[in-house]
Every structure is written in C-alpha cells, then in structure tokens.
Design a protein around this motif. Structure first.
Motif, PDB file in Angstrom:
ATOM      1  N   THR A 193       0.862  -1.186   0.000  1.00  0.00           N
ATOM      2  CA  THR A 193       0.000   0.000   0.000  1.00  0.00           C
ATOM      3  C   THR A 193       0.894   1.231   0.000  1.00  0.00           C
ATOM      4  N   ILE A 194       0.645   2.166  -0.921  1.00  0.00           N
ATOM      5  CA  ILE A 194       1.470   3.366  -1.013  1.00  0.00           C
ATOM      6  C   ILE A 194       0.607   4.613  -0.944  1.00  0.00           C
ATOM      7  N   ASP A 195       1.045   5.553  -0.113  1.00  0.00           N
ATOM      8  CA  ASP A 195       0.478   6.896  -0.059  1.00  0.00           C
ATOM      9  C   ASP A 195       1.487   7.808  -0.740  1.00  0.00           C
ATOM     10  N   TYR A 196       1.104   8.372  -1.878  1.00  0.00           N
ATOM     11  CA  TYR A 196       2.040   9.155  -2.677  1.00  0.00           C
ATOM     12  C   TYR A 196       2.388  10.501  -2.045  1.00  0.00           C
ATOM     13  N   THR A 201      -3.765  12.209  -4.684  1.00  0.00           N
ATOM     14  CA  THR A 201      -3.881  10.834  -5.141  1.00  0.00           C
ATOM     15  C   THR A 201      -4.256   9.916  -3.986  1.00  0.00           C
ATOM     16  N   LYS A 202      -5.263   9.083  -4.203  1.00  0.00           N
ATOM     17  CA  LYS A 202      -5.662   8.127  -3.174  1.00  0.00           C
ATOM     18  C   LYS A 202      -4.595   7.046  -3.005  1.00  0.00           C
TER      19      LYS A 202
END
Length: 392
Positions: A193-196, A201-202
C-alpha cells in the motif's frame, strides 16, 4: 495434527479431521483481569485495533512498533447501552524458536514481553530489541479486562525490512518511486500500500509478484519495485509512505523527499532561469532534464555538471558536446507548468556506467546556464542550481 476417525466402511469421516498447532507448557501463570477505574463488568466488547506498524531500525535488528487502539461502547444482552471502558494497556510479545527461550521442534517459545499503558486513539511505541525477523504478536486490553490478540491473518507476525530509496521528486515527467523489500522470496501473498504524499492521489494497493521486481530478485533475496508517479510541476517536499503486508509479515517506511527544483525569478534573462529538473535511471544509463522558465534560447548554453567525475555536458541550439566515451545526447522540448504556462526542457542522456558509475551509489549533478561570454573561467554564468543527489 489430530488423527481422523473412520466410518464403518473404512472411509475417512471428514467431520472429525483436526488440523492446527498446539503448545505444551511446562509452567503457566494466570492472573485474572478485573474491571478497573469504574469500568462495567457488563462490558464484554474487546478493543478495536486502529494501527499496527512495524519498522526496522536501520543498522540494527531492533524493531519500532507503533500501535494504536480504541475501546468502543457496546450493548448488553438486553440491548442496554454499555459505556466504553477505555484502553488499559498494550502488550508486545516477541517469540523465538531457541531452546533457551522455551521453543522446541519449530514451536516458538515466548522469549520476552513488554507492556505499556494505553489511551484511546493515542499511539503507543515499543522498541523491541533483536525482534527483526522474529515472530511477534500484540495484546490490546481495555479497563474491563477484554483482550484483543492481534496478529495478522491468524499467524504470528514478523517484521520485514521495507525501504524507499527514491531521493528526488521530478518536476518534469514521471518520478520513479523505488521500494526495496528484503527477504521477498519468503513472503506469502504479499501486497503493498502506497500513499504518494501529494494530498490528491488516493493510496494505491498493489499485489506483489516476482515479475514486478527489477530484473529478478537481488542475490540477497530482496526485491526492488518501481512505481511511476507524475507529480507535475511540484515544489517543496512531500512525504511518501509505503506498507508491505504478507501472511505473517508486515513492514513499512516513510520518506520526505524534496522536489528537484530551483528558485524561479532569480534572473530576468530570457531562457536562462532554471526552475526544475528530473532524473531517471535505466541500469547505468541516465536521463537528466533541466526545466527553464519560458522557451529555451539559442543564445544560452545549458550545462550539466557531474562533480564526482569532473565531467560536463553542454547543449545549445541543437548541438551537444561532452566526453565521447559516455555517448551524450540532448534534445529540447516544451512542458506545461503548474499554471498552464509553457516551459522549456533540455533532456540529457548518457552512459553513466562509463564514467564509471555502478548504478547503485548516490549520483550528484548540477545545472547552470551560460550566456557564452568570452573570457576567463566563471564568466557569463546566469543561473546555477545547488548540487542534487540522486540515489537509485
């Protein structure tokens, strides 16, 4: 594993098949957990786990565990509301297969446990010594004595080493976000899981497969994956967060990264004001771009300096010069700025492996613009960036 039962005709009765793990205790101390601080004995609802984050401390085998839980209100058997008791404590358990720790024949024995007081929604941090690659579990206890035993998908947890190696956010084009996952081959059903970090961006969830690794997994068993993200004409810095989970394993990392930019408006010479840059790597081949406020000018020379090897590549009005051994090329194009303005882009490509560069070590570069004024060294320079460091 339990034995099965047989039907009269000798066939297996599947209703009696038993599978699972068991533990034989030599000694076992039990303490009753009574309601405290006025908690109701009618509260039978265990805490809710909000966050369970494991990060390896660089250069050590220690693990930082950040845990958050809360206790919610419930209803009793008659439908009456029972107030939440509130959090009481969190216990972290580290297991080991060592015989000295009580484990035998692959059955983990509890090596050590630590307890911390807890409050609803407040992060609790443990520094778990020598816990990396060990099996872990956590217990969350409310003031009514209810316990949530949290592992991952029914298995004991172990921390895995996850690191973001990206060092620069490109102002023009895609940024390569590189994530290195240690001991990748041992993970079962891993996903990332990546949070940019751009606030727009979701978060994205990606199922991980060996085919996503660069070439193949590294000889040490790790895997590096590359995610492409176009941040546009961004300025300042952002914080990227990643988490990798698998059956019985979890790891995460976050990194604050500055955009590859330069202060705009520090010169009023047309075509000479550097406002941004970008860099991408294909093995030991590099592509590095410089963004100029407005169109590129035929009267300006755009210079890419490589301080580590005292190398320079120059571009002006369609002509590229630089050491022949690295086969330098440069092209110019137009990119759209944050407000829709058109900016110039000069893109340099060259074989950095011939400098030499190993494709792994940090690589430094710098840009300046020069008006072509004849004279001694250092004359005619209009705008110069700080030295940038790129880490693949």
């Amino acid at each position: 594993n339990g034995a099965d039962r047989r039907n009269a005709d000798g066939t297996t009765n599947l209703d009696y098949l038993v599978n699972g793990e068991f533990r034989i205790w030599n000694t076992l101390n039990l303490d009753p957990l009574r309601p405290i601080d006025g908690a109701s004995d009618k509260d039978l609802k265990p805490p809710v786990v909000v966050l369970q984050d494991l990060v390896r401390i660089p250069g050590t085998n220690d693990v930082t565990a950040t845990l958050v839980a809360r206790d919610d209100a419930s209803t009793d058997s008659e439908g009456n509301l029972v107030a939440a008791s509130g959090m009481r404590e969190i216990i972290a358990l580290v297991y080991s297969d060592d015989l000295a720790a009580g484990g035998a024949d692959g059955i983990p024995g509890m090596a050590k446990g630590e307890s911390r007081p807890a409050s609803d929604g407040v992060p609790v941090e443990f520094i778990l010594t020598d816990a990396f690659d060990k099996q872990l579990s956590f217990q969350y206890i409310d003031k009514a004595g209810n316990i949530t035993a949290k592992t991952l998908k029914g298995a004991l947890l172990r921390a895995i080493d996850v690191s973001i190696t990206t060092s620069i956010i490109n102002v023009s084009g895609d940024t390569e976000i590189r994530v290195r996952i240690e001991d990748f081959g041992s993970l079962i059903a891993p996903y990332l899981t990546i949070d940019y970090g751009d606030g727009i961006t979701k978060p994205q969830v990606i199922e991980l497969d060996p085919a996503l690794c660069l070439s193949t997994t590294d000889p040490d068993g790790s895997c590096t994956i590359v995610l492409l993200k176009d941040y546009g004409n961004i300025s300042g810095s952002i914080t990227i967060k990643v988490e990798v989970r698998a059956s019985g394993a979890i790891g995460s990392d976050e990194k604050t990264i500055a955009a590859c930019s330069d202060a705009p408006g520090d010169t009023d010479v047309p075509g000479a004001d550097i406002i941004g840059c970008s860099i991408t790597a294909d093995g030991t081949n590099l592509t590095i771009g410089v963004v100029i406020a407005g169109e590129l000018s035929p009267d300006i020379q755009y210079r890419l300096n490589l301080p580590q090897t005292n190398t320079q590549i120059k571009y002006s009005s369609g002509a590229t010069t630089g050491p022949n051994k690295i086969k330098p090329t440069a092209i110019e194009s137009i990119v759209e700025g944050a407000s829709g303005e058109m900016n110039g882009l000069a893109t340099f490509k060259f074989e950095a492996g011939r400098l030499p560069w190993d494709g792994v070590s940090p690589f430094t570069f710098q840009f300046d613009t020069q008006s072509g004024v004849a004279g001694g060294q250092g004359q005619g320079f209009i705008d110069t960036t700080a030295v940038k460091t790129f880490t693949p």
